[in-house]
Write an enzyme that holds these catalytic residues in place. Sequence first.
Site, PDB file in Angstrom:
ATOM      1  N   HIS A 280      45.653  44.877  33.791  1.00 56.73           N
ATOM      2  CA  HIS A 280      45.727  44.869  35.199  1.00 56.73           C
ATOM      3  C   HIS A 280      44.595  45.576  35.457  1.00 56.73           C
ATOM      4  O   HIS A 280      44.113  46.711  35.155  1.00 56.73           O
ATOM      5  CB  HIS A 280      47.162  45.620  35.799  1.00 56.73           C
ATOM      6  N   ASP A 321      54.890  42.898  34.967  1.00 57.63           N
ATOM      7  CA  ASP A 321      55.357  41.480  34.754  1.00 57.63           C
ATOM      8  C   ASP A 321      55.855  41.246  33.472  1.00 57.63           C
ATOM      9  O   ASP A 321      57.106  40.837  33.395  1.00 57.63           O
ATOM     10  CB  ASP A 321      54.121  40.654  35.026  1.00 57.63           C
TER      11      ASP A 321
END
Length: 376
Positions: A280, A321
């Site tokens: 990320h 996720d």
Amino acid sequence: MRPSSASLDLLPAAEASHRLGISPASLYSYVSRGLVRSFASPHDPRQRLYAAEDVDALVKRRTRMRRPTVAAETALDWGLPVMETGITQIEDGRLLYRGVDAASLAASATLEEVAALLIGSDLQHAKTPLPAPDGNDAGDFVGRAIRLLSHPAPEPENPAFEASAILRIVASAGTGSAPQDQPLHAHFRDAWKTSLEAGEAIRRALVLCADHELSASAFAVRVAASTGATLRNAVIAGQAALSGPLHGGATEIVRKFFEDRERGNVVEVAKSRPVTGFHHQLYPQGDPRGAALVEGLPLLASDRAITKEIADITGEQPTIDAALVMLERAYSLPRGAAFALFATGRTAGWLAHAIEHRAQGTLIRPRARYVLAEAS
């Protein structure tokens, strides 16, 4: 902490700071905001090196912003702040809801408590019935959520009542049944017929997903709210944006990756290319949401092995996720549960963004630069 890659040109702190024209302290701030990637030196673990391409991109951006026309054209590029909010902050690798660490809240708070914190007022349950769900397939979550939210509110909108109703409507899209007088994590636990332990993991997941600053879906919500759209319609905009594979829909990519590896299919893991669900840009040192959710999960042996392999090769850890998919697989939740939990939790943040932007009273309306299409 990510190791250096042969494909990257790395700079020492002094050179990176010099190119940017900033102090080393400001450089560290850029790293914490995900604007510049930082790596351990292969020669001295105490020294940090910085990605030259990130530094050069910031220099170009600064040059661009000095030219008003170009600045306007690129104002919505990834990572550029476009509006102020008092809801959520990402700073020094931490996610803060109204100044409170999200990972700390996940230790005991419910989604309803976090929603009240984000919105700035307690939720109130109206006695009016919710629209009846039309199925219980978690994999068809977005379509069902949009259909349920499309039912008009039975009475003039009251944000305190509507926020509570919308959260419960969205949760019912994932389970096929309307929540009763119980916290939403308990509703998911009972509807999916899983254990108390799984219910606690679901609670943590909902809290960790509640908001993430000005994500693409939160921006979509604010655009809708800026036009005067109802809270339900603003949340529909968020649901649609979240479904894309570059946002919450990434859970489907992660699941396929895990399943392919579990079946023995060869899926390459390379240093030079981030694995979906394990990188990320806002968290150079790792997504704190993923770490807080994975901790304590009874991971499948195959998922644990894949996670270790990725960490060994790339230095990356699971983002939210991947953690949601591992939660789904660990407790044998319905297929698509990862996305249903993501979307239900994030609804709390969307409501806060919609209410906050309404109070600001401004229409979000960028301008476009017309370009004549070339004849083919």
